[in-house]
Scaffold this active site. Structure first.
Site, PDB file in Angstrom:
ATOM      1  N   ARG A  54      43.191  43.264  45.960  1.00 17.50           N
ATOM      2  CA  ARG A  54      42.246  44.188  46.597  1.00 17.50           C
ATOM      3  C   ARG A  54      42.575  44.211  48.087  1.00 17.50           C
ATOM      4  NH1 ARG A  54      41.218  40.888  49.648  1.00 17.50           N
ATOM      5  NH2 ARG A  54      39.492  42.144  50.362  1.00 17.50           N
ATOM      6  N   GLY A  55      41.867  45.057  48.835  1.00 15.90           N
ATOM      7  CA  GLY A  55      42.226  45.242  50.236  1.00 15.90           C
ATOM      8  C   GLY A  55      43.192  46.421  50.312  1.00 15.90           C
ATOM      9  N   GLN A 206      33.905  38.520  49.225  1.00 18.38           N
ATOM     10  CA  GLN A 206      35.276  38.419  49.756  1.00 18.38           C
ATOM     11  C   GLN A 206      35.321  37.547  51.009  1.00 18.38           C
ATOM     12  OE1 GLN A 206      33.875  41.256  48.742  1.00 18.38           O
ATOM     13  NE2 GLN A 206      35.344  42.715  47.924  1.00 18.38           N
ATOM     14  N   ASP A 247      39.210  50.656  55.027  1.00 19.32           N
ATOM     15  CA  ASP A 247      39.887  51.197  53.842  1.00 19.32           C
ATOM     16  C   ASP A 247      40.330  52.635  54.054  1.00 19.32           C
ATOM     17  OD1 ASP A 247      37.842  49.049  52.956  1.00 19.32           O
ATOM     18  OD2 ASP A 247      39.436  49.106  51.452  1.00 19.32           O
ATOM     19  N   LYS A 258      33.963  47.822  53.884  1.00 19.55           N
ATOM     20  CA  LYS A 258      33.045  47.179  52.937  1.00 19.55           C
ATOM     21  C   LYS A 258      31.590  47.387  53.337  1.00 19.55           C
ATOM     22  CE  LYS A 258      34.159  45.475  50.070  1.00 19.55           C
ATOM     23  NZ  LYS A 258      34.380  46.314  48.920  1.00 19.55           N
TER      24      LYS A 258
HETATM   25  O1  MRU Z   1      36.720  46.057  47.792  1.00 22.74           O
HETATM   26  P1  MRU Z   1      37.871  45.427  48.537  1.00 22.74           P
HETATM   27  O2  MRU Z   1      37.869  43.938  48.477  1.00 22.74           O
HETATM   28  O3  MRU Z   1      39.199  46.056  48.165  1.00 22.74           O
HETATM   29  O4  MRU Z   1      37.557  45.832  50.046  1.00 22.74           O
HETATM   30  C1  MRU Z   1      38.381  45.380  51.071  1.00 22.74           C
HETATM   31  C2  MRU Z   1      37.883  45.722  52.412  1.00 22.74           C
HETATM   32  O5  MRU Z   1      36.853  46.359  52.595  1.00 22.74           O
HETATM   33  C3  MRU Z   1      38.756  45.344  53.550  1.00 22.74           C
HETATM   34  O6  MRU Z   1      37.999  44.991  54.671  1.00 22.74           O
HETATM   35  C4  MRU Z   1      39.648  46.535  53.869  1.00 22.74           C
HETATM   36  O7  MRU Z   1      40.404  46.901  52.740  1.00 22.74           O
HETATM   37  C5  MRU Z   1      40.558  46.275  54.965  1.00 22.74           C
HETATM   38  S1  MRU Z   1      41.892  45.328  54.379  1.00 22.74           S
HETATM   39  C6  MRU Z   1      43.050  45.062  55.522  1.00 22.74           C
END
Ligand code: MRU
Length: 370
Positions: A54-55, A206, A247, A258
């Site tokens: 994820r990320g 997370q 994102d 997030k």
């Molecule tokens: O739902 P996720 O865990 O994929 O969300 C991740 C985030 O919100 C991160 O802060 C975002 O992707 C930035 S990652 C460099």
């Protein structure tokens, strides 16, 4: 990224077996460090959808490697057709992180017009380039973000610099170093006295499960807080700076991240705390202007809210905490309007969260600029 002193990427081709892509199964952290094999494009789709990875940047890289795996698969369809079909399925896995669409588009462009015989080589080279470039991008963000931390350090010599972050925008969300964490790692390595307030980041945690884990592995001082504590800390002068990831960022500097990021930005604005967003150019969506209207917001499974995952007596358990008849909505992201963002830290420099600020660093329409 360090784990027990060993340096890791988050995704790689298995040494000695180029038909297997390996990832860290992030659902198992911090209790277990498990390497997981992706043997097919469907494995890659599953890994993104179920959040083994994820990320935003890592989602994009996993999509690129999944297209490579699709190219390797045997079927009656041509390799090109298989990859095109895989691209459609991958594109539907997660809606908010724009890196997914960016990586798919980039890989498809790289193989356009290629012979079927050449396809696998080109797919592999493109996935490798995306990963290698992402590491350099994170380094660039680290370098430019370090300057901001150094400026704060110069104002309070010898004192701790307290940085608040939300979710995981660390090495685990990228290929290495992270986005929001890269400046923190650089500052720590330089001997600056940094301390990180880690938001737990409900519902999937997370923050407590990933950010806290990787900061601990890298020896960076940090303290876990519940998501609602940030405002209190800022009111009491206990936060010098917020740095979060994103994102998807619009060309005008609105930032999706997030759920809960917006509330941190509001608290930061109310308390005069600088609120920075660290982002690779691959996360800029040049096609949209208005984040609130145009960024698709993912809603996830209700069990992420109803259940808490954790370890008890060496066993990892999921425990229900909610009455069974209670309705749940699990909104995974929110949008922080550009006016609440002090600056955007990118691989090319830090700019204002405005159309002009971004345009000055990058030529619009292209990833990455200029
Ligand atoms: O739902 P996720 O865990 O994929 O969300 C991740 C985030 O919100 C991160 O802060 C975002 O992707 C930035 S990652 C460099």
């Amino acid at each position: 990224m360090n784990r027990k002193g060993e340096n890791f990427r988050t995704i790689w081709l298995k040494p000695g077996d180029p038909e297997i892509v390996q990832i860290i199964d992030q659902r198992k952290l911090p209790h277990d460090f498990q390497i997981h094999d992706l043997r097919s494009c469907q494995d890659g789709i599953h890994a993104i959808r179920e959040m083994l990875v994820r990320g935003a940047p890592l989602i994009g890289a996993t999509a690129a490697w999944s297209l490579y795996l699709a190219g390797l698969e045997e079927s009656t369809a041509s390799r090109h057709d298989r990859v095109q079909q895989a691209a459609i399925e991958l594109g539907a896995t997660r809606p908010t992180a724009v890196n997914l669409q960016w990586a798919i588009k980039r890989v498809l462009a790289a193989i356009a017009g290629a012979d079927d015989d050449d396809l696998v080589r080109l797919l592999r080279e493109e996935a490798e380039s995306i990963c290698n470039e992402d590491i350099e991008i994170s380094r660039g963000i680290g370098h430019h973000g370090l300057a901001i931390i150094e400026e704060i350090a110069a104002r309070k010599p010898g004192e701790t610099i307290n940085i608040l972050t939300h979710c995981n925008a660390g090495a685990l969300a990228t290929i290495n170093w992270g986005t929001a964490t890269a400046p923190i790692y650089f500052a720590h390595q330089k001997g600056l006295n940094v301390h990180v307030w880690v938001d737990e980041t409900r519902p999937r945690n997370q923050g407590s499960q990933l950010t806290a884990w990787e900061l601990a592995e890298n020896g960076v001082p940090h303290t876990l807080i519940v998501d609602n504590a940030g405002g209190h800390l800022m009111q009491h002068g206990m936060v010098d700076l917020c740095i979060v990831g994103t994102d998807r960022t619009t060309r005008s500097g609105d930032v999706a991240n997030k759920i809960g990021t917006y509330l941190k930005a509001l608290a930061a604005a109310d308390n005069g705390v600088p609120f920075y967003v660290a982002l690779p150019s691959t996360t800029i969506d040049w096609n949209i202007e208005d984040g609130l209207a145009d960024i698709p917001i993912e809603e996830r499974d209700a069990t992420e809210i109803s259940h808490i995952y954790g370890e008890s007596d060496g066993r990892v358990l999921a425990v229900n905490t909610v009455p069974t008849r209670t309705a749940i909505r699990n909104i995974a992201f929110d949008v922080t309007p550009a006016r609440l963002v002090t600056g955007l830290i990118t691989e090319l420099g830090t700019c204002a969260a405005t159309t002009d600020g971004l345009a000055a660093l990058f030529s619009s329409g292209e990833h990455p600029g200029p």
